[in-house]
Design a protein around this motif. Structure first.
Motif, PDB file in Angstrom:
ATOM      1  N   SER A   1      -9.172  -6.331  -4.808  1.00 45.80           N
ATOM      2  CA  SER A   1      -7.785  -5.892  -4.612  1.00 45.80           C
ATOM      3  C   SER A   1      -7.664  -5.073  -3.322  1.00 45.80           C
ATOM      4  O   SER A   1      -6.676  -5.191  -2.592  1.00 45.80           O
ATOM      5  N   ARG A   2      -8.679  -4.249  -3.048  1.00 51.42           N
ATOM      6  CA  ARG A   2      -8.665  -3.484  -1.799  1.00 51.42           C
ATOM      7  C   ARG A   2      -8.667  -4.423  -0.609  1.00 51.42           C
ATOM      8  O   ARG A   2      -7.941  -4.228   0.365  1.00 51.42           O
TER       9      ARG A   2
ATOM     10  N   ASN B   1      -5.367  -5.876  -0.096  1.00 54.37           N
ATOM     11  CA  ASN B   1      -4.449  -4.938   0.544  1.00 54.37           C
ATOM     12  C   ASN B   1      -4.688  -4.873   2.044  1.00 54.37           C
ATOM     13  O   ASN B   1      -3.736  -4.837   2.828  1.00 54.37           O
TER      14      ASN B   1
ATOM     15  N   VAL C   1       0.840  -1.190   0.000  1.00 51.30           N
ATOM     16  CA  VAL C   1       0.000   0.000   0.000  1.00 51.30           C
ATOM     17  C   VAL C   1       0.876   1.241   0.000  1.00 51.30           C
ATOM     18  O   VAL C   1       1.804   1.360   0.802  1.00 51.30           O
ATOM     19  N   GLU C   2       0.611   2.165  -0.906  1.00 52.98           N
ATOM     20  CA  GLU C   2       1.432   3.363  -0.985  1.00 52.98           C
ATOM     21  C   GLU C   2       0.815   4.518  -0.210  1.00 52.98           C
ATOM     22  O   GLU C   2       1.502   5.237   0.500  1.00 52.98           O
ATOM     23  N   ARG C   3      -0.489   4.683  -0.359  1.00 50.35           N
ATOM     24  CA  ARG C   3      -1.152   5.753   0.369  1.00 50.35           C
ATOM     25  C   ARG C   3      -2.195   5.150   1.298  1.00 50.35           C
ATOM     26  O   ARG C   3      -2.743   4.090   1.009  1.00 50.35           O
TER      27      ARG C   3
ATOM     28  N   GLU D   1      -5.104   6.127   1.727  1.00 54.59           N
ATOM     29  CA  GLU D   1      -6.438   6.115   1.110  1.00 54.59           C
ATOM     30  C   GLU D   1      -6.690   4.799   0.366  1.00 54.59           C
ATOM     31  O   GLU D   1      -7.831   4.431   0.125  1.00 54.59           O
ATOM     32  N   ASP D   2      -5.599   4.141  -0.016  1.00 54.98           N
ATOM     33  CA  ASP D   2      -5.765   2.885  -0.740  1.00 54.98           C
ATOM     34  C   ASP D   2      -6.451   1.829   0.121  1.00 54.98           C
ATOM     35  O   ASP D   2      -6.885   0.795  -0.385  1.00 54.98           O
ATOM     36  N   LEU D   3      -6.473   2.084   1.416  1.00 52.86           N
ATOM     37  CA  LEU D   3      -7.079   1.097   2.314  1.00 52.86           C
ATOM     38  C   LEU D   3      -8.570   1.366   2.517  1.00 52.86           C
ATOM     39  O   LEU D   3      -9.282   0.517   3.040  1.00 52.86           O
TER      40      LEU D   3
END
Lengths: 125, 166
Positions: free
Chosen positions: B92-93, B96, A2-4, A6-8
């Motif tokens: 995909s979320r 993650n 995960v880079e940011r 918000e991606d979560l």
């Protein structure tokens, strides 16, 4: 990875629709209420995963499987999810199988040929 | 090459029969076209089959041939594929989120799907649970307060205690 951060976050639009579908007609959700549910959903996903990982480690598995998730749900008092989840898993497996079959058959040069066996197999399951 | 050819012929016949069922048209019983297919299938590939279809367009009206083609693509896709997506949340979320767990080594596709579906069910049940408190307060809009009340009241939601203090 995960880079940011918000991606979560889970997508708001999807969550809104899920909530709308669950609530009776005319009911609404405030922005904060939706944010609270979204946050809870993320926490639930992480909680469920770590419980399932712990369970898999206990049994000396390295890979988390759908069965681990189902067992974990029961342990965490979410056994009401299990029956419908099992049904969906069946459908999902079937879908993956069909995809694989159609991919494999495309490799066999002629796509038309494969439809014979593929269709024949469907009603048996 | 032999077996697939036989299948193809069978398939062709079935498609022809299907269109016959639909339209009550009997062009598939035309012995000429059957012979033609047999002959061509023996030596040529799929591209040529489409040529035949085009040749037949001369005999059959446009609409009917198109319908035949539609049926053939349907059978290729497989009839069981559901129209709607099984899981509305992006896998995909979810993956993650799952990867945040340092102990997690590998998660199977099915496991990710199971988690995604569970989260959906969870969202729905939490929304319903929260709404009972909204309804008790004679309101229509679920507020953050209602979600907090639901979390405090239900035992299996204890793990969320403090998670939504933002």
């Amino acid at each position: 990875m995960v880079e940011r951060i918000e991606d979560l976050n889970l997508p708001n639009a999807v969550i809104s629709r899920l909530i709308k579908d669950a609530l009776p007609d005319g009911a609404n959700v405030s922005k904060e209420g939706r944010a609270a549910i979204t946050r809870s959903a993320s926490v639930f996903a992480i909680f469920l995963t770590s419980s399932a990982t712990a369970l898999a480690h206990q049994q000396n598995h390295k890979t988390i499987t759908a069965r681990d998730i189902l067992e974990t749900l029961t342990q965490l008092d979410f056994e009401s999810f299990v029956p419908s989840l099992q049904q969906d898993l069946e459908v999902y497996r079937q879908m993956v199988k069909n995809k694989k079959e159609s991919k494999a058959s495309k490799k066999e040069a002629n796509a038309d040929i494969s439809s014979g066996p593929a269709v024949a197999e469907v009603p048996s399951e | 090459m032999y077996v697939p050819c036989v299948k193809l012929i069978k398939n062709w016949n079935r498609i022809a029969m299907a269109s016959e069922d639909l339209f009550g048209h009997e062009y598939s019983e035309d012995p000429d076209s059957e012979l033609q297919i047999n002959k061509v299938v023996g030596s040529r590939g799929q591209a040529q089959i489409e040529e035949i279809a085009e040749e037949e367009e001369e005999h059959v009206q446009n609409g009917k041939t198109e319908a035949t083609k539609e049926i053939s693509t349907d059978s290729v896709k497989g009839t069981t594929e559901p129209e709607t997506k099984l899981c509305k949340l992006p896998m995909s979320r979810i993956r993650n989120l799952m990867k945040l767990d340092p102990d997690l080594q590998v998660a199977s596709h099915e496991a990710v799907f199971a988690v995604a579906r569970s989260v959906e069910l969870f969202i729905e049940s939490l929304a319903r649970e929260s709404y009972t408190y909204t309804a008790q307060a004679k309101k229509k809009t679920v507020q953050k307060r209602d979600v907090e009340l639901a979390i405090a009241a239900v035992d299996c939601l204890m793990f969320l205690d403090g998670a939504i203090n933002f």
